[in-house]
Scaffold this active site. Structure first.
Site, PDB file in Angstrom:
ATOM      1  N   LYS A 171       0.833  -1.219   0.000  1.00  0.00           N
ATOM      2  CA  LYS A 171       0.000   0.000   0.000  1.00  0.00           C
ATOM      3  C   LYS A 171       0.859   1.256   0.000  1.00  0.00           C
ATOM      4  CE  LYS A 171      -1.712   1.673   4.198  1.00  0.00           C
ATOM      5  NZ  LYS A 171      -1.418   3.105   4.348  1.00  0.00           N
ATOM      6  N   ASN A 172       1.892   1.258   0.869  1.00  0.00           N
ATOM      7  CA  ASN A 172       2.659   2.491   1.048  1.00  0.00           C
ATOM      8  C   ASN A 172       3.668   2.739  -0.068  1.00  0.00           C
ATOM      9  OD1 ASN A 172       1.151   2.970   3.266  1.00  0.00           O
ATOM     10  ND2 ASN A 172       2.703   2.354   4.769  1.00  0.00           N
ATOM     11  N   ARG A 196      -3.213  10.100   3.752  1.00  0.00           N
ATOM     12  CA  ARG A 196      -2.088  11.042   3.792  1.00  0.00           C
ATOM     13  C   ARG A 196      -1.660  11.486   2.392  1.00  0.00           C
ATOM     14  NH1 ARG A 196      -1.353  13.027   8.321  1.00  0.00           N
ATOM     15  NH2 ARG A 196       0.876  13.350   7.995  1.00  0.00           N
ATOM     16  N   CYS A 240      -4.451   7.371   9.732  1.00  0.00           N
ATOM     17  CA  CYS A 240      -4.752   6.771  11.029  1.00  0.00           C
ATOM     18  C   CYS A 240      -4.455   7.731  12.174  1.00  0.00           C
ATOM     19  CB  CYS A 240      -3.945   5.493  11.201  1.00  0.00           C
ATOM     20  SG  CYS A 240      -4.621   4.145  10.237  1.00  0.00           S
ATOM     21  N   ASP A 300       5.258  -0.117  12.021  1.00  0.00           N
ATOM     22  CA  ASP A 300       4.068  -0.866  11.590  1.00  0.00           C
ATOM     23  C   ASP A 300       4.180  -2.371  11.870  1.00  0.00           C
ATOM     24  OD1 ASP A 300       2.588   1.373  10.155  1.00  0.00           O
ATOM     25  OD2 ASP A 300       4.552   1.442   9.208  1.00  0.00           O
ATOM     26  N   VAL A 354       8.782   6.288  16.723  1.00  0.00           N
ATOM     27  CA  VAL A 354       8.398   6.983  15.485  1.00  0.00           C
ATOM     28  C   VAL A 354       7.130   7.817  15.693  1.00  0.00           C
ATOM     29  CG1 VAL A 354       7.795   6.693  13.045  1.00  0.00           C
ATOM     30  CG2 VAL A 354       9.520   5.207  14.087  1.00  0.00           C
TER      31      VAL A 354
END
Ligand code: EPZ
Length: 442
Positions: A23-24, A94, A118, A307, A329
């Protein structure tokens, strides 16, 4: 009508699943395609909520796209039809802020709504805005929107206060067609960023990634058509790995890449979790002996990903002894542990830095460290997912717990994991989707 997953725990996960595209990485590459009027082909794009939102955002400014097969996307933006991303996209993810550079290059201005994503901390965008200004844009925030304008962006030396993934991507997408050379110092170098660099290079960009977190971008005047295959999702791969170990199962995650998961695999080995690197992926299993406690700190790449934290904390609840996790983070990424405590987990949050070194959140009143006492049997519960990565760890919790759990707020997991229900079912989990009282899928 809201639907939810119902999961009966206690069954080892067995079998194999294929990990999806990241996804990222994919969402940023869709934005990169806006930099050219020529056609780009993206392969291995995950069919998830966030991809759809990103496509809708880009379509609102002129992107034309078609799916070719299940996971290939043909993307073309012959013309930017408007430099304004509609306010309706505020709060969804984002991505809008990453359109600043492409829209400025192709239209001379950009209007972007406030960001979403999120709820795991404040998530400011000051690095993005300062970088855009350093590259020559004038940026104003008014009535919940960012207005940016520039005739031509120019190269700059930008030192990031923290190696932010999004800010590094934003600078890449803005500097790639700026006049002159841009240096990003203290850049993020996550595999998803390198994948973006690879796509941009295929489009005609000149980008160097040095060993000292410096990325050098020599601006070019035009970018062209490209074909690119999105890297696989190392967050999904690790999460299924933990699901296998914690349920006493045995799962081959096809497409999991060792090179992108070195730190995770080291940590898994240190606690005693089993894995085997195969040509087609990674097999994860429980070795049959008890697992050992561990202290972990999250970090930027090549450190332990923030994550991976949520599934690993779940694993810690089943490890014999006290384990520690120091989140460095995000300042507020342990909200999800409340529901796990309700299920029987013993997790204590601390404001102190419980790690080898103090982090940015020291003395700032954030509960950003946790101590987990295990092993604790978990009881099924009716739980509600607060954010995407917490969502996967709730599925794991329900798969381990005694009894039948209801997991609500599944739109979060569906935003980021492709065919998640089907994948758990392929691994023999007792899971179904329910809507009110009736079974929808089983
Ligand atoms: C990306 O978020 C990912 N999201 C996140 O994944 C991931 O957790 C994160 O990178 C770190 O790896 C996407 O790629 C869409 P950052 P991003 O900028 O880019 C601070 C998921 O579940 N910061 O690296 O937003 C910030 O507050 C998500 O897939 C500033 O202070 O993360 C945070 O503390 C969750 N000012 C830290 O930097 C800024 O201008 C890292 O954020 C930018 C960031």
């Amino acid at each position: 009508m809201a639907s939810y997953y119902e999961i009966e725990g206690g069954k080892p996960l067995e079998g194999h699943i294929r990990v999806s595209g990241a996804k990222n990485a994919a969402t940023k590459q869709i934005v990169a395609s806006l930099l050219t009027e020529e056609e780009c082909l993206l392969r291995n794009v995950p069919r998830i909520g966030d991809t759809k939102v990103t496509l809708d955002i880009c379509k609102s400014v002129g992107l034309q796209y078609t799916w070719s097969g299940y996971e290939d996307l043909i993307l073309c933006t012959p013309q930017i039809t408007t430099p304004e991303v509609p306010v309706a996209f505020s709060g969804l993810n984002r991505i809008p802020i990453l359109l600043l550079g492409p829209l400025i290059h192709r239209y001379g201005k950009a209007v972007i709504p406030m960001l979403g994503g999120c709820n795991i901390g404040e998530r400011p965008v000051d690095f993005h805005i300062q970088a855009l200004e350093a590259l020559g844009a004038k940026v104003v925030f008014e009535e919940d929107r960012y207005f940016a304008i520039a005739d031509q962006l120019h190269g700059a030396i930008i030192e990031l206060p923290f190696p932010s993934v999004g800010a590094t991507e934003n600078i890449l997408l803005s500097a790639v067609m700026a006049k002159g050379t841009t240096f990003i110092k203290n850049a993020a170098t996550e595999p998803e960023i390198i994948d973006l660099v690879m796509m941009l290079q295929k489009m005609g960009a000149i980008i160097y990634v040095d060993v000292d977190r410096t990325i050098v971008i020599e601006g070019v005047s035009k970018l062209y058509a490209a074909k690119h295959t999105v890297i696989n999702d190392r967050i999904e791969a690790a999460s299924f790995g933990i699901a296998a170990v914690i349920t006493g199962g045995n799962v081959i995650v096809e497409g999991a890449k060792q090179a992108h998961m070195l730190t995770f695999l080291n940590r898994l080995r240190q606690v005693g979790g089993g894995f085997e690197i195969l040509d087609r992926g990674i097999r994860f299993y429980h070795p049959g002996t008890s697992l050992k406690p561990i202290a972990i700190e999250t970090d930027v790449h090549p450190g332990f990903m923030t994550d991976w934290q949520q599934p690993f904390v779940m694993l810690m609840t089943q490890i014999d002894g006290l384990s520690v996790l120091h989140e460095t983070v995000y300042e507020n990424r342990f909200g999800y542990t409340d529901e796990l405590r309700r299920m029987g987990a013993e997790i204590q949050l601390y404001k102190q830095c419980l790690g080898e070194r103090p982090c940015r959140f020291r003395n700032r009143d954030y509960e950003h460290s946790c101590v987990v006492k295990g092993p604790t049997p978990l009881q099924a519960a009716d739980i509600t997912i607060p954010d995407l990565r917490a969502g996967f760890s709730y599925l794991i919790a329900a798969a381990v717990a005694k009894g039948v759990s209801q997991v609500r707020g599944i739109q979060y997991v569906e935003r980021g994991y492709s065919n998640i229900l089907e994948k758990f079912q392929e691994l023999n989990a007792n899971i179904c989707q329910r809507q009110d009282d009736s079974v929808k899928i089983n």
